[in-house]
Scaffold this motif. Structure first.
Motif, PDB file in Angstrom:
ATOM      1  N   GLU A  43      36.654  56.480  44.843  1.00 22.23           N
ATOM      2  CA  GLU A  43      36.079  56.912  43.393  1.00 22.23           C
ATOM      3  C   GLU A  43      36.773  58.186  43.014  1.00 22.23           C
ATOM      4  OE1 GLU A  43      32.258  55.417  41.494  1.00 22.23           O
ATOM      5  OE2 GLU A  43      31.930  57.660  42.274  1.00 22.23           O
ATOM      6  N   SER A  44      37.276  58.465  41.993  1.00 21.48           N
ATOM      7  CA  SER A  44      37.960  59.834  41.734  1.00 21.48           C
ATOM      8  C   SER A  44      37.375  59.992  40.253  1.00 21.48           C
ATOM      9  CB  SER A  44      39.527  59.960  41.846  1.00 21.48           C
ATOM     10  OG  SER A  44      39.746  59.990  43.117  1.00 21.48           O
ATOM     11  N   SER A  56      37.847  53.910  39.539  1.00 15.63           N
ATOM     12  CA  SER A  56      37.355  53.261  40.782  1.00 15.63           C
ATOM     13  C   SER A  56      38.547  52.370  41.216  1.00 15.63           C
ATOM     14  CB  SER A  56      36.345  52.422  40.519  1.00 15.63           C
ATOM     15  OG  SER A  56      35.112  53.307  40.111  1.00 15.63           O
ATOM     16  N   LEU A  57      39.149  52.829  42.209  1.00 10.39           N
ATOM     17  CA  LEU A  57      40.341  52.108  42.919  1.00 10.39           C
ATOM     18  C   LEU A  57      40.001  51.628  44.335  1.00 10.39           C
ATOM     19  CD1 LEU A  57      42.542  54.820  41.809  1.00 10.39           C
ATOM     20  CD2 LEU A  57      42.468  52.587  40.650  1.00 10.39           C
ATOM     21  N   ARG A  90      35.587  60.341  46.225  1.00 14.63           N
ATOM     22  CA  ARG A  90      34.872  59.935  47.329  1.00 14.63           C
ATOM     23  C   ARG A  90      35.372  58.649  47.740  1.00 14.63           C
ATOM     24  NH1 ARG A  90      28.847  58.122  45.595  1.00 14.63           N
ATOM     25  NH2 ARG A  90      29.458  57.021  43.584  1.00 14.63           N
ATOM     26  N   TYR A  91      35.024  58.289  49.122  1.00 18.67           N
ATOM     27  CA  TYR A  91      35.330  56.900  49.585  1.00 18.67           C
ATOM     28  C   TYR A  91      34.412  56.102  49.846  1.00 18.67           C
ATOM     29  CZ  TYR A  91      39.583  59.704  50.457  1.00 18.67           C
ATOM     30  OH  TYR A  91      40.634  60.556  49.887  1.00 18.67           O
ATOM     31  N   LEU A  92      34.181  54.939  49.442  1.00 21.44           N
ATOM     32  CA  LEU A  92      33.216  54.254  49.240  1.00 21.44           C
ATOM     33  C   LEU A  92      33.696  53.022  49.960  1.00 21.44           C
ATOM     34  CD1 LEU A  92      32.334  54.120  45.356  1.00 21.44           C
ATOM     35  CD2 LEU A  92      31.169  55.532  47.330  1.00 21.44           C
ATOM     36  N   ASP A  93      34.703  52.751  50.933  1.00 24.50           N
ATOM     37  CA  ASP A  93      34.969  51.789  51.532  1.00 24.50           C
ATOM     38  C   ASP A  93      34.441  51.838  53.152  1.00 24.50           C
ATOM     39  OD1 ASP A  93      36.538  54.034  52.727  1.00 24.50           O
ATOM     40  OD2 ASP A  93      38.629  53.249  52.242  1.00 24.50           O
ATOM     41  N   GLY A  94      33.804  52.592  53.373  1.00 26.48           N
ATOM     42  CA  GLY A  94      32.986  52.601  54.770  1.00 26.48           C
ATOM     43  C   GLY A  94      34.107  53.331  55.968  1.00 26.48           C
ATOM     44  N   TRP A 109      47.770  54.345  38.440  1.00 23.80           N
ATOM     45  CA  TRP A 109      46.376  54.034  39.195  1.00 23.80           C
ATOM     46  C   TRP A 109      45.767  53.373  37.716  1.00 23.80           C
ATOM     47  CZ3 TRP A 109      43.192  59.355  40.357  1.00 23.80           C
ATOM     48  CH2 TRP A 109      43.850  59.936  41.532  1.00 23.80           C
ATOM     49  N   GLY A 110      46.423  53.203  36.861  1.00 28.36           N
ATOM     50  CA  GLY A 110      46.000  52.359  35.553  1.00 28.36           C
ATOM     51  C   GLY A 110      45.308  53.272  34.751  1.00 28.36           C
TER      52      GLY A 110
END
Length: 137
Positions: free
Chosen positions: A99-100, A94-95, A118-122, A69-70
């Motif tokens: 977002e975790s 933030s990947l 949560r998923y911010l990718d639609g 994940w870095g």
């Protein structure tokens, strides 16, 4: 029936005493492994001290392979009894539209990491919570 009274005293955050010195990160540092060997989420974390900052490098897993994940800078926290000894942290990843938030506590040689994702990718995927336990080798 006999009545009992219970007194409660609250302490405001701005009334906490000041302390001199920086927080000791040594209790958290090292390579930590998930106690659940077949996890499908966070497999291991490496916690390191970089110039007094706590750095988290988390690794997920997919089909047995590690996914790096870095690094993320974490905010360490002490306890009310030991404010200068790190007993937990939080870090935000933030990947690629995911977002975790990782929130942890350390006690008795185990780190418990809670994740709030949560998923911010639609994609419409639901937000979720997880909690996993880690030990240091």
């Amino acid at each position: 029936m006999e009545s009992t009274k219970q007194l409660v005293k609250y302490m405001k955050a701005d009334e906490r005493p000041s302390v001199d010195g920086s927080i000791d990160l040594s209790s958290l540092l090292g390579e930590w492994f998930n106690t659940k060997s077949d996890t499908n989420y966070i497999k291991k974390v490496i916690l390191s001290d970089r110039d007094g900052s706590l750095i988290v490098n988390a690794y997920g897993t997919s089909d047995g392979d590690l996914i790096d994940w870095g690094e993320a800078e974490a905010i360490p926290y002490g306890t009310d009894k030991s404010p200068l000894i790190a007993a937990g942290f939080h870090a935000l990843y933030s990947l690629d539209g995911i977002e975790s938030l990782l929130v942890s506590n350390h006690k008795l040689g185990i780190i418990v990491i809670q994740s709030y994702t949560r998923y911010l990718d639609g994609s419409g995927r639901p937000k979720h919570f997880g909690r996993e336990f880690f030990y240091r080798k």
